[in-house]
Design an enzyme around this catalytic site. Structure first.
Site, PDB file in Angstrom:
ATOM      1  N   HIS A 197      50.525  13.034 -25.263  1.00  0.00           N
ATOM      2  CA  HIS A 197      49.864  12.559 -26.255  1.00  0.00           C
ATOM      3  C   HIS A 197      51.507  13.159 -27.168  1.00  0.00           C
ATOM      4  CE1 HIS A 197      47.986  11.835 -29.775  1.00  0.00           C
ATOM      5  NE2 HIS A 197      47.903  12.767 -30.163  1.00  0.00           N
ATOM      6  N   HIS A 238      46.050  13.979 -24.479  1.00  0.00           N
ATOM      7  CA  HIS A 238      44.958  13.834 -25.357  1.00  0.00           C
ATOM      8  C   HIS A 238      43.966  12.157 -24.809  1.00  0.00           C
ATOM      9  CE1 HIS A 238      42.608  11.056 -28.239  1.00  0.00           C
ATOM     10  NE2 HIS A 238      43.541  11.789 -29.528  1.00  0.00           N
ATOM     11  N   ARG A 295      41.546  19.888 -27.245  1.00  0.00           N
ATOM     12  CA  ARG A 295      41.992  18.932 -25.852  1.00  0.00           C
ATOM     13  C   ARG A 295      42.091  18.811 -24.770  1.00  0.00           C
ATOM     14  NH1 ARG A 295      45.622  16.034 -30.445  1.00  0.00           N
ATOM     15  NH2 ARG A 295      44.023  15.213 -31.887  1.00  0.00           N
ATOM     16  N   GLU A 306      37.905  16.184 -36.496  1.00  0.00           N
ATOM     17  CA  GLU A 306      38.155  15.917 -35.248  1.00  0.00           C
ATOM     18  C   GLU A 306      38.415  17.069 -34.422  1.00  0.00           C
ATOM     19  OE1 GLU A 306      41.915  14.434 -35.829  1.00  0.00           O
ATOM     20  OE2 GLU A 306      41.503  12.518 -36.675  1.00  0.00           O
ATOM     21  N   ARG A 345      48.427  21.538 -29.618  1.00  0.00           N
ATOM     22  CA  ARG A 345      48.229  21.131 -30.878  1.00  0.00           C
ATOM     23  C   ARG A 345      46.691  20.741 -31.513  1.00  0.00           C
ATOM     24  NH1 ARG A 345      48.196  17.372 -33.727  1.00  0.00           N
ATOM     25  NH2 ARG A 345      49.006  15.701 -31.995  1.00  0.00           N
TER      26      ARG A 345
HETATM   27  C1  SIN Z   1      43.972  11.064 -32.821  1.00  0.00           C
HETATM   28  O1  SIN Z   1      43.474  10.324 -33.720  1.00  0.00           O
HETATM   29  O2  SIN Z   1      43.030  11.542 -32.083  1.00  0.00           O
HETATM   30  C2  SIN Z   1      45.032  11.764 -32.641  1.00  0.00           C
HETATM   31  C3  SIN Z   1      45.669  12.449 -33.553  1.00  0.00           C
HETATM   32  C4  SIN Z   1      45.951  13.916 -33.551  1.00  0.00           C
HETATM   33  O3  SIN Z   1      46.869  13.918 -32.736  1.00  0.00           O
HETATM   34  O4  SIN Z   1      46.495  14.817 -34.036  1.00  0.00           O
END
Ligand code: SIN
Length: 528
Positions: free
Chosen positions: A325, A223, A268, A114, A360
């Site tokens: 988010h 997000h 993000r 991620e 975060r």
């Molecule tokens: C996501 O799956 O993109 C969100 C996971 C997160 O906020 O850590």
């Protein structure tokens, strides 16, 4: 008025509340209250997974460095260290109680990727339904061990001699020597959000009214990829999708993150701002997922969201826009989860443990919920109850009369426009001005006679006020708090350090020492 006694009260049924209940249930009489259904929480909707340094090329120092870099070193470093060190063993323990983690062909845990992670380190379950797998497992193991009270709305924390001794709800009074807030976040303050409808910031408001310190409320994470079609948000498209190779493109199919060093997997805040600017120019943005083989198998939950929104899964070009988010700040706690008010704990998104800094890192939130629930449970198991119930005065704060309040929709529009992805002194002052008439009302606890909807609106207005004041106070752009009237922290310098840290085994020390930069700023936005 009905009244219940417990050793521990938990408000909220996300991963943090459930985990605390699980760890306390064999020794304490636990009552867990939730304003809707125990299965409904932001945790249960969490798609991505849990970050843990489990790969052969990984260790906690790298997870630590990535966390600091995504959150622009606005952290409590000692708490981040606790978080990332505990992650791998915690994953194994959760597997033992039944969380069905996805495995690779060789039987090892399958590790996803991620944004802002330098390694594959995201463990997941049932493809993209990690949160649901966790909450269902915990609810299952809690059966007959704790009392769940659903459809019960917390209205006011009750205090005696400056200590929290319980909570007034619409179903009556609950009293206990220890109360844990695990109420989650406040995504519903904005027009577009990945959050459940229940995420109306109740815990922030309850704690504030009880006199607890809150910090960093200006750091709201947006997000980048909420499925957005015909003016409606249809659900989250996990960052894990970009981790598997999906690319953000404009209407002409041109990649929009190509100029960023980390491209689509930049932190993000950076990706959200880029998409937001395209929308401000009147353009649309799509997530091109065509390079991902077996999309529906890897992302079954997201495929269902797309189908519901009438998106053609053969084309795999998903219209997306950023949405609220996660609140990186919250009720200030120490490493045992204690707030600044005696007998009141906070865990999960409602807490500000300092592990997220200004933004975060992906998949650190479920982890934080588990790790600090454990810390709170330990603290409670080692402390002596101190309340004499006989002395407990059940009189609650004066109830205000019903007042005209704005609708949730009005508030959401204002917050999105004035305290959104980009804000500045002018927009923030305008928001403050708009909120001002309501503040004398919403600083008081709602009456137990008003509807749940009204309680939520009062809480949302108060949280909007706290966020706006904190955002006005912080005169810099950092992470989730971007002020168009202040330059952003030198991103390039940060990212250079980031890339270096991913490549060099022993660069940890260098990254660690950067944590001191502007640390004094953290307390600027403390509100109490
Ligand atoms: C996501 O799956 O993109 C969100 C996971 C997160 O906020 O850590």
């Amino acid at each position: 008025m009905a009244s219940w006694d417990a050793d521990v009260l938990i408000i909220g049924s996300g991963i943090a509340g459930l985990m605390a209940a699980h760890l306390l249930a064999d020794k304490k009489n636990v009552i867990l209250i939730t304003k809707s259904n125990v299965n409904r929480s932001n945790s249960s909707w969490a798609q991505g997974g849990i970050a843990a340094a489990l790969g052969t090329d990984d260790d906690w120092r790298k997870h630590f460095a990535d966390t600091l870099l995504a959150g622009l070193s606005h952290h409590v470093d000692e708490h981040v260290e606790i978080l990332v060190k505990r992650a791998p063993s915690l994953i194994r323990e959760m597997e033992k109680i039944g969380v069905p983690f996805d495995k690779s062909k060789d039987g090892t845990l399958s590790l996803g990727m991620e944004g802002a992670h330098s390694r594959r380190r995201i463990v997941h379950a049932n493809g993209d339904q990690t949160g649901k797998a966790f909450t269902e497992t915990l609810i299952h193991v809690l059966k007959d061990r704790v009392t769940f009270l659903e459809e019960t709305t917390a209205i006011q924390l009750l205090k005696q001699e400056d200590k929290v001794v319980g909570v007034l709800t619409d179903k009556g009074v609950f009293q206990a020597p220890k109360t844990i807030l695990a109420t989650g976040g406040a995504g519903q303050l904005y027009e577009r959000t990945s959050n459940v409808p229940e995420a109306t910031g109740d815990g922030f408001a309850l704690a504030y009214r009880a006199g607890a310190t809150l910090a960093d409320m200006e750091f709201v994470q947006f997000h980048p990829t909420i499925l957005y079609r015909e003016g409606y948000a249809h659900g989250l498209i996990s960052e894990a999708v970009r981790g598997e190779g999906a690319v953000l493109v404009d209407e002409e199919g041109t990649p929009i993150m190509a100029n960023q060093p980390l491209k689509d997997l930049a932190p993000r805040d950076i990706v959200s701002r880029e998409i937001h600017r395209k929308y401000c120019e009147g353009k649309r943005v799509f997530l091109d997922c065509r390079s991902i083989p077996n999309f529906s198998k890897r992302f079954p939950g997201i495929s269902r969201i797309c189908e519901k929104a009438s998106i053609d899964l053969k084309q795999l070009l998903l219209p997306v826009a950023p949405g609220a988010h996660f609140v990186s700040g919250g009720v200030w706690t120490n490493q045992r989860g204690q707030t600044t008010v005696d007998n009141l704990y906070a865990i999960g998104e409602v807490a500000c443990t300092g592990v997220h800094g200004a933004n975060r890192l992906a998949s650190n939130s479920l982890l934080e919920g588990l790790v600090f629930a454990e810390a709170v449970a330990k603290d409670i198991l080692h402390s002596k109850p101190t309340i004499d119930y006989m002395k407990f005065d059940k009189k609650v704060a004066n109830h205000i009369k019903e007042h005209m309040l704005p609708s949730k929709k009005e508030l959401q529009e204002k917050m999105t426009l004035l305290v959104g992805i980009e804000r500045n002194a002018q927009t923030l002052k305008e928001m403050k001005q708009w909120l001002l008439p309501y503040i004398p009302i919403v600083k008081l606890s709602p009456s137990e006679k008003v509807s749940k909807e009204k309680v939520e609106v009062q809480n949302m207005l108060l949280v909007a006020w706290l966020m706006t004041c904190a955002a006005l106070t912080r005169t810099e752009s950092r992470g989730g708090h971007f002020r168009s009237d202040y330059p952003v922290l030198d991103d390039k310098k940060w990212l250079k350090t980031y890339i270096k840290s991913s490549l060099e085994q022993d660069s940890f020390i260098e990254v660690h020492s950067r944590a001191d930069i502007k640390k004094e700023k953290r307390y600027e936005s403390v509100i109490n």
